[in-house]
Design an enzyme around this catalytic site. Structure first.
Site, PDB file in Angstrom:
ATOM      1  N   ASP A 241       0.749  -1.042   0.094  1.00  0.00           N
ATOM      2  CA  ASP A 241       0.005   0.024  -0.084  1.00  0.00           C
ATOM      3  C   ASP A 241       0.978   1.219  -0.064  1.00  0.00           C
ATOM      4  OD1 ASP A 241      -3.318   0.679   1.646  1.00  0.00           O
ATOM      5  OD2 ASP A 241      -2.071   1.746  -0.020  1.00  0.00           O
TER       6      ASP A 241
HETATM    7  C1  GLC Z   1      -4.381   4.502   0.013  1.00  0.00           C
HETATM    8  C2  GLC Z   1      -5.094   3.266   0.343  1.00  0.00           C
HETATM    9  C3  GLC Z   1      -5.026   2.291  -0.719  1.00  0.00           C
HETATM   10  C4  GLC Z   1      -5.100   3.055  -2.177  1.00  0.00           C
HETATM   11  C5  GLC Z   1      -3.662   3.502  -2.398  1.00  0.00           C
HETATM   12  C6  GLC Z   1      -3.393   4.186  -3.600  1.00  0.00           C
HETATM   13  O1  GLC Z   1      -3.360   4.792   1.172  1.00  0.00           O
HETATM   14  O2  GLC Z   1      -5.098   2.532   1.316  1.00  0.00           O
HETATM   15  O3  GLC Z   1      -6.440   1.906  -0.535  1.00  0.00           O
HETATM   16  O4  GLC Z   1      -5.390   2.005  -3.030  1.00  0.00           O
HETATM   17  O5  GLC Z   1      -3.294   4.408  -1.135  1.00  0.00           O
HETATM   18  O6  GLC Z   1      -4.066   5.312  -3.578  1.00  0.00           O
END
Ligand code: GLC
Length: 708
Positions: A241
């Site tokens: 993430d």
């Molecule tokens: C965010 C979220 C994730 C998302 C990623 C990219 O922090 O936790 O669900 O897909 O970053 O935006």
């Protein structure tokens, strides 16, 4: 490939202004993927550098969060789950993929299939609620929608089930907080939707921010290698993430970014989102022998495998025209259908659908004409100017039938000012019916947006009290990203429709539901608590040794100087009792349904048998309607305690007034398997309860045995 080129494939950046600057990195093979670039012209410019100017010409993988729509916005996933219609999820994801791929996006970070049983957690909006079976069905449908028949289809985008795993169990519902899920609960509740998505061919997975039992998912070899690849045979790639690799420093799981890269790659992560520790430290770690180059090779193979499956090597560029795709009429129609089926009728004292005798409606509340808020959380590309609000839709579609008086009362959901309420009251006094649109601004749910109190924000409660005090019937429509504790508003309302955040076409959907062109069919995908203090409260709970009798003496009835043990010793709250405001699977219709002749194919089954359950459903009311028929099972005695009920099947059945249909469920006994005291997934012989019901707290119990 040089080592640097391999590591470059494992590196994802978020697009930033300057094409030339990114082009320098791309040309030297330092970037494998870019997220948050949605301009097809820019996408092609970046892709041209990768394909035509870098040494190996490996195309970039362009990604974006397309959680419930790209341009045409569908109800938030929690709302779509309320439809109990996987077709809605699949169609919405397919349309989202068609629109997003037109902008050059070929990978999205969805479906979010975290089981969530705590509505304080803002991300409950993004998932499918509390139940593993419902979440599995909706998650698989969403993967199918995004990925289409073949990943190589230019309208297909790689799915990314997230957040792997257990993120929805954040302690206290506070986002990013630690989770403490023992392996058995992980396997019986939190992993099943991800396993189903893997079996459905999801191309990528994303690690979750939480540390579970002290181990951050991004450094958790057990889930990423042993389970995901070892047990499930997943052959796509795993992305972290956002900066979750280097956030393991804050977790106290690694000392620095170098160790973050070490633990991530050795746990089985293939691609790092934005924190750059792979590029900065993997060459050194390989030289030091702390990371094997074979692990790098494996990660790059996983990434390239998906790029090949997407057809990016053959067709790296995107058509640079999108006008005939975004907001296409068919897309808007599908979004409206989804919004209709996502709405839950929680209460109706006959006021809905509005009768011909209703000539004047007062439309009040901060969500009646809030095009931005109506779209809900995780909207980057949806344009609020396309949103059709309830106020606009009622005027446009029913303005020839009723006079519409609009007085919002509040300017926005958190508005504490009560100075507009008197105008709303005056409007209510002139009307036959009040339509009150309340709830949450979009920003109040979603990532990092946890709430400790779930009452309506601002002066919304006062608004409902005031318009109800006029004596005119109030239809309360709630737009929110989560269940709210609306017990008082339910008491004051003649009807309550829960629409979650219904998306671009929420207005026409709600107007048609209110005026009877459509009939509500949604069911609660998550339990609605009476009070925040009841959380966690969910239907598939364990019975405990002292289950609530529901006859307990509640706080207002306790005699003064009551004796210490006079109230009985069961598991309930003195001030809230045991039951929630609304249980899982609950929702009304404008018609009524009767369940008859529930019959089981056998009363004694062996482990490889299939149990067939039939039930005659009759529409006993005066409207055509759709019922979500649910099948629940209880394993009465196990080598570990088991939930009092588990959803095992559901189906939507549409019936005309007076019509009867036999619903048939086939349930293989092996689907009663669970991870038992020996940590073996098996069906244990013994007695089972079974319900075919309209929600999780209803229905007559039937029994069957599984024989040894
Ligand atoms: C965010 C979220 C994730 C998302 C990623 C990219 O922090 O936790 O669900 O897909 O970053 O935006």
């Amino acid at each position: 490939m040089t080592l640097e080129e391999k590591i470059g494939q494992m590196n994802q950046i978020s697009s930033y202004g300057n094409i030339e600057d990114m082009g320098v990195l791309i040309k030297r093979g330092e970037i494998g993927s870019i997220l948050n670039e949605v301009d097809p012209v820019r996408v092609n410019a970046l892709q041209r550098v990768a394909v035509e100017e870098s040494r190996l010409g490996i195309p970039l993988l362009i990604a974006r969060d397309v959680i419930h729509g790209f341009k045409t916005i569908f109800p938030i996933p929690l709302g779509q789950a309320a439809s109990f219609n996987p077709g809605i999820a699949e169609e919405g994801a397919r349309i989202s993929a068609i629109e997003a791929s037109a902008a050059g996006i070929r990978w999205t970070f969805a479906p979010m299939i975290d089981i969530a049983r705590d509505p304080r957690w803002g991300r409950v909006a993004e998932g499918c609620g509390e139940d593993p079976y419902l979440t599995s069905v909706m998650g698989v449908a969403t993967v199918r929608g995004y990925q289409g028949e073949s990943l190589s289809d230019p309208t297909s985008i790689a799915a990314c089930p997230k957040h792997f795993v257990g993120y929805g169990a954040a302690e206290g519902g506070r986002d990013y907080n630690s989770t403490f899920i023992p392996e058995r609960q992980l396997r019986n509740v939190y992993l099943p939707p991800f396993e189903a998505a893997a079996k459905a061919g999801a191309a990528t997975y994303m690690t979750s921010f939480n540390d579970n039992d002290g181990v951050p998912s991004t450094g958790n070899k057990f889930i990423l290698q042993d389970v995901l690849r070892g047990e499930w045979g997943f052959d796509g790639f795993v992305v972290t993430d956002w900066a979750s690799a280097t956030e393991m420093i804050a977790h106290g799981f690694v000392a620095d970014a170098k160790e973050a890269a070490l633990k991530s790659v050795n746990a089985g992560v293939d691609m790092e989102m934005v924190s750059y520790s792979f590029v900065n430290y993997l060459p050194e770690l390989i030289k030091e022998g702390k990371v094997k180059e074979s692990a790098i090779n494996e990660a790059v193979r996983n990434i390239l495998r998906i790029k090949f499956r997407l057809g990016l090597f053959d067709h790296p560029y995107v058509r640079e025209t999108t006008e005939d795709i975004f907001y296409a009429e068919a897309h808007l129609e599908a979004a409206k259908r989804a919004a209709v089926e996502s709405a839950i009728l929680l209460k109706n004292e006959g006021i809905l659908p509005l009768k011909e005798s209703v000539c004047t409606v007062a439309v009040v509340g901060p969500l009646a004409d809030a095009p931005h808020e109506q779209l809900g959380t995780w909207i980057f590309d949806g344009d609020k100017n396309y949103t059709q609000t309830p106020l606009a839709a009622i005027r446009q579609l029913y303005g020839d039938r009723v006079e519409v008086i609009y007085e919002p009362g509040l300017s926005y959901s958190r508005d504490k000012s009560t100075e507009g309420i008197s105008r709303a009251v005056a409007a209510a006094a002139r009307a036959d019916v009040v339509l009150a649109f309340v709830g949450e601004e979009a920003i109040l749910s979603g990532e990092a947006h946890s709430l400790a109190d779930l009452h309506l924000q601002g002066a919304q409660s006062q608004l409902i009290e005031a318009v109800a005090a006029t004596g005119k019937p109030v239809v309360t429509v709630v737009m929110a990203g989560r269940p709210l504790t609306i017990g008082r508003q339910v008491e004051l309302s003649a009807a309550v429709l829960y629409a979650f955040h219904p998306g671009t076409m929420g207005g026409p959907a709600l107007a048609d539901l209110i005026f009877g062109k459509e009939v509500p069919s949604g069911k609660t995908p998550i339990t609605f608590p009476k009070m925040v203090g009841q959380i966690p409260v969910y239907y598939a709970h364990h019975n405990t040794g002292r289950p609530a009798s529901r006859t307990e003496t509640l706080i207002d009835d306790i005699p003064v100087e009551a004796g210490q043990t006079s109230l009985g010793n069961t598991s309930f709250y003195l001030d809230a009792g045991f039951d929630p405001l609304y249980p899982f699977g609950y929702g009304l219709s404008y018609t009524t349904f009767r369940y008859d002749n529930i019959r089981l194919s056998d009363s004694e089954l062996k482990k490889n048998d299939i149990l067939t359950v039939e039930c005659d459903i009759t529409n006993t009311g005066e409207y055509e309607g759709t019922e979500v028929v649910q099948l629940y099972v209880q394993d009465k005695v196990g080598s570990v305690t088991r939930p009092v009920k588990e959803l095992k099947r559901f189906t939507r059945v549409n019936l005309k007034p007076g019509e009867t249909r036999t619903v048939v469920f086939d349930l293989p006994v092996e689907e009663l398997a669970f991870w038992n005291i020996d940590m073996v997934r098996t069906v244990e012989p013994g007695d089972f309860g079974l319900w075919v019901a309209t929600h999780s707290q209803s229905g007559d119990e039937f029994s069957f045995k599984v024989m040894d």
